[in-house]
Design a protein around this motif. Structure first.
Motif, PDB file in Angstrom:
ATOM      1  N   HIS A  87       0.760  -1.100  -0.015  1.00 55.75           N
ATOM      2  CA  HIS A  87       0.014   0.094  -0.120  1.00 55.75           C
ATOM      3  C   HIS A  87       0.757   1.138   0.080  1.00 55.75           C
ATOM      4  CE1 HIS A  87       0.870   0.841   4.304  1.00 55.75           C
ATOM      5  NE2 HIS A  87       0.467  -0.386   4.529  1.00 55.75           N
ATOM      6  N   PRO A  88       0.293   2.352  -0.589  1.00 53.71           N
ATOM      7  CA  PRO A  88       1.179   3.555  -0.398  1.00 53.71           C
ATOM      8  C   PRO A  88       1.639   4.263   0.818  1.00 53.71           C
ATOM      9  CG  PRO A  88      -0.937   3.564  -1.870  1.00 53.71           C
ATOM     10  CD  PRO A  88      -1.085   2.574  -1.251  1.00 53.71           C
ATOM     11  N   ALA A  89       2.700   4.687   0.750  1.00 52.58           N
ATOM     12  CA  ALA A  89       3.279   5.268   1.834  1.00 52.58           C
ATOM     13  C   ALA A  89       4.265   6.370   1.619  1.00 52.58           C
ATOM     14  CB  ALA A  89       3.876   4.442   3.023  1.00 52.58           C
ATOM     15  N   ALA A  90       4.725   7.175   2.344  1.00 49.25           N
ATOM     16  CA  ALA A  90       5.845   8.134   1.949  1.00 49.25           C
ATOM     17  C   ALA A  90       6.804   7.697   1.330  1.00 49.25           C
ATOM     18  CB  ALA A  90       6.066   9.024   3.271  1.00 49.25           C
ATOM     19  N   GLY A  91       7.095   8.225   0.177  1.00 45.43           N
ATOM     20  CA  GLY A  91       8.412   7.393  -0.610  1.00 45.43           C
ATOM     21  C   GLY A  91       7.624   6.690  -1.463  1.00 45.43           C
ATOM     22  N   HIS A  92       6.855   5.839  -1.521  1.00 45.12           N
ATOM     23  CA  HIS A  92       5.973   4.594  -2.415  1.00 45.12           C
ATOM     24  C   HIS A  92       4.483   5.288  -2.428  1.00 45.12           C
ATOM     25  CE1 HIS A  92       9.544   1.983  -2.327  1.00 45.12           C
ATOM     26  NE2 HIS A  92       9.483   2.169  -1.081  1.00 45.12           N
ATOM     27  N   MET A  93       4.244   6.081  -3.287  1.00 44.65           N
ATOM     28  CA  MET A  93       2.804   6.712  -3.331  1.00 44.65           C
ATOM     29  C   MET A  93       2.419   5.994  -4.758  1.00 44.65           C
ATOM     30  SD  MET A  93       1.874   8.183  -0.906  1.00 44.65           S
ATOM     31  CE  MET A  93       0.212   8.644  -1.872  1.00 44.65           C
ATOM     32  N   SER A  94       3.339   5.292  -5.542  1.00 48.40           N
ATOM     33  CA  SER A  94       2.750   4.723  -6.906  1.00 48.40           C
ATOM     34  C   SER A  94       3.402   3.310  -7.016  1.00 48.40           C
ATOM     35  CB  SER A  94       3.013   5.640  -8.108  1.00 48.40           C
ATOM     36  OG  SER A  94       4.336   5.752  -8.376  1.00 48.40           O
ATOM     37  N   GLY A  95       2.646   2.746  -7.987  1.00 44.41           N
ATOM     38  CA  GLY A  95       3.135   1.345  -8.298  1.00 44.41           C
ATOM     39  C   GLY A  95       2.787   0.207  -7.341  1.00 44.41           C
ATOM     40  N   THR A  96       2.027   0.446  -6.187  1.00 36.71           N
ATOM     41  CA  THR A  96       1.499  -0.424  -5.398  1.00 36.71           C
ATOM     42  C   THR A  96       0.398  -1.244  -5.572  1.00 36.71           C
ATOM     43  OG1 THR A  96       0.108   0.720  -3.791  1.00 36.71           O
ATOM     44  CG2 THR A  96       2.387   1.316  -3.523  1.00 36.71           C
ATOM     45  N   LEU A  97       0.067  -2.304  -4.835  1.00 37.29           N
ATOM     46  CA  LEU A  97      -0.889  -3.398  -5.017  1.00 37.29           C
ATOM     47  C   LEU A  97      -2.209  -2.443  -5.062  1.00 37.29           C
ATOM     48  CD1 LEU A  97      -2.135  -6.206  -5.301  1.00 37.29           C
ATOM     49  CD2 LEU A  97      -1.835  -6.271  -2.939  1.00 37.29           C
ATOM     50  N   VAL A  98      -2.527  -1.536  -4.060  1.00 36.53           N
ATOM     51  CA  VAL A  98      -3.443  -0.823  -3.717  1.00 36.53           C
ATOM     52  C   VAL A  98      -3.682   0.052  -4.921  1.00 36.53           C
ATOM     53  CG1 VAL A  98      -4.391   1.233  -2.497  1.00 36.53           C
ATOM     54  CG2 VAL A  98      -3.549  -0.661  -1.301  1.00 36.53           C
ATOM     55  N   ASN A  99      -2.712   0.617  -5.620  1.00 38.40           N
ATOM     56  CA  ASN A  99      -3.010   1.293  -6.802  1.00 38.40           C
ATOM     57  C   ASN A  99      -3.573   0.594  -7.901  1.00 38.40           C
ATOM     58  OD1 ASN A  99       0.186   2.946  -5.678  1.00 38.40           O
ATOM     59  ND2 ASN A  99      -1.679   4.162  -6.156  1.00 38.40           N
ATOM     60  N   ALA A 100      -2.950  -0.715  -8.006  1.00 37.58           N
ATOM     61  CA  ALA A 100      -3.507  -1.675  -8.862  1.00 37.58           C
ATOM     62  C   ALA A 100      -4.858  -1.973  -8.801  1.00 37.58           C
ATOM     63  CB  ALA A 100      -2.389  -2.756  -9.115  1.00 37.58           C
ATOM     64  N   LEU A 101      -5.271  -2.343  -7.379  1.00 37.64           N
ATOM     65  CA  LEU A 101      -6.520  -2.781  -6.890  1.00 37.64           C
ATOM     66  C   LEU A 101      -7.761  -1.734  -7.239  1.00 37.64           C
ATOM     67  CD1 LEU A 101      -5.629  -4.530  -3.720  1.00 37.64           C
ATOM     68  CD2 LEU A 101      -6.677  -5.693  -5.710  1.00 37.64           C
ATOM     69  N   LEU A 102      -7.348  -0.350  -7.039  1.00 39.21           N
ATOM     70  CA  LEU A 102      -8.227   0.610  -7.203  1.00 39.21           C
ATOM     71  C   LEU A 102      -8.790   0.723  -8.658  1.00 39.21           C
ATOM     72  CD1 LEU A 102      -6.733   3.420  -4.890  1.00 39.21           C
ATOM     73  CD2 LEU A 102      -8.767   2.115  -4.568  1.00 39.21           C
ATOM     74  N   TYR A 103      -7.606   0.547  -9.532  1.00 38.57           N
ATOM     75  CA  TYR A 103      -7.895   0.700 -11.100  1.00 38.57           C
ATOM     76  C   TYR A 103      -8.835  -0.627 -11.583  1.00 38.57           C
ATOM     77  CZ  TYR A 103      -7.213   0.993 -15.953  1.00 38.57           C
ATOM     78  OH  TYR A 103      -7.683   1.141 -17.371  1.00 38.57           O
ATOM     79  N   HIS A 104      -8.531  -1.550 -11.086  1.00 37.53           N
ATOM     80  CA  HIS A 104      -9.396  -3.121 -10.988  1.00 37.53           C
ATOM     81  C   HIS A 104     -10.706  -3.012 -10.712  1.00 37.53           C
ATOM     82  CE1 HIS A 104      -9.884  -7.298 -11.774  1.00 37.53           C
ATOM     83  NE2 HIS A 104     -10.588  -7.388 -10.512  1.00 37.53           N
ATOM     84  N   CYS A 105     -10.931  -2.687  -9.271  1.00 46.39           N
ATOM     85  CA  CYS A 105     -12.412  -2.570  -8.909  1.00 46.39           C
ATOM     86  C   CYS A 105     -12.543  -1.423  -7.691  1.00 46.39           C
ATOM     87  CB  CYS A 105     -12.701  -3.854  -8.218  1.00 46.39           C
ATOM     88  SG  CYS A 105     -11.475  -4.281  -6.710  1.00 46.39           S
TER      89      CYS A 105
END
Length: 306
Positions: A100-118
């Protein structure tokens, strides 16, 4: 923005400012050093460096800026989905992906992918961790269950808490483990000497890991691990504690190790009761290519050494 003030007493004088503040407050050393650079910490109304040695009577003033709420954005990232219905999704996370996103990792995470999928994910864990019931480390691959509504989230979380779900990992560790199977029961908490690491500590939280040897390679052992608890870095910390750290683990393992993209740890099996139907579901995910190729090389070496 909130402002706080501390007066230094005799028992802590001579201590570095950043260390003193980390002991006297809930602030981390890294945050303290960042606050010093931005002028949010003053000693007797003056800016000082992190290595300033505090003196009796010093007045330390610090202010904590209001955190900017992080918002996770949907990103078109391919997902390896093993199961999905209106309540639950099971995904095989690749090694190298943050959950999941956090400071320094705001993109490319599993959550970013899940939000696009559903768009229908549970909101219990907030906007940064929608649907996330449990996590695995960035460099750990394997199966995760995701809740698509709050009712499913409550059920899956309860199963984790009550130890009725199954989470089985395959781990490649250094050394030849003497016993065929065993249980490591040792409390885990923040390491005293390095707050970025976890360790077995007397005042840590209860942690229990069961293991069974799958295959031996002389200098390395492939084991199966089952968790009763889900502490941060639990398998990595417990295996290091018994003298068999994970191969290629950059945080807890030795430098002289196998080549990999991080620790050889894979969440290979996941089982739970469906939150709506009550049906028992079980999933298995094969090892990533680099893990399988490494095992093949170890087998070949073992055969040559016979």
């Amino acid at each position: 923005m909130t402002k706080e003030q501390i007066i230094i007493h005799e028992d802590i004088k001579g201590t570095r400012l950043d260390k003193a503040l980390s002991e006297l407050t809930d602030l981390s050393r890294s945050l303290i050093q960042s606050m010093l650079k931005s002028g949010d910490i003053l000693v007797n109304n003056e800016s000082v460096k992190a290595n300033y040695k505090v003196q009796t009577g010093d007045t330390i003033t610090y202010q904590i800026r209001e955190a900017t709420e992080l918002v996770a954005e949907a990103e078109d990232i391919p997902l390896d989905i093993y199961y999905e219905d209106k309540d639950v999704l099971v995904v095989n996370k690749p090694q190298g992906m943050v959950v999941h996103p956090a400071a320094g990792h705001m993109s490319g995470t599993l959550v970013n992918a899940l939000l696009y999928h559903c768009q229908d994910l549970s909101g219990i864990n907030g906007v940064i961790r929608p649907g996330i019931v449990h996590r695995i480390d960035k460099d750990t691959s394997g199966l995760l269950m995701v809740a698509k509504n709050d009712e499913a989230h409550v059920s899956l979380s309860s199963q984790l808490k009550n130890k009725t779900s199954d989470r089985i990992y395959l781990a490649l560790v250094h050394g030849d483990i003497k016993h065929q199977k065993g249980t490591i029961e040792a409390p885990i908490g923040r390491a005293k000497e390095d707050r970025k690491k976890m360790a077995v500590v007397a005042d840590g939280k209860e942690a229990r890991t069961h293991f069974e040897v799958v295959e031996r390679f002389g200098d390395y052992t492939l084991i199966k691990c089952q968790l009763d608890t889900g502490r941060t870095h639990q398998i990595r910390v417990h295996l290091k504690y018994i003298g068999h750290p994970l191969a290629a683990d950059p945080k807890y393992g030795p430098k002289n190790t196998l080549n990999g993209h991080g620790q050889f740890l894979h969440a290979s099996e996941l089982g739970f009761e469906h939150p709506t139907t009550g049906e028992r579901l079980h999933f298995e995910a094969p090892l990533p290519n680099i893990f399988e190729e490494t095992l093949s090389r170890l087998r070949e070496k073992s055969e040559r050494d016979l």
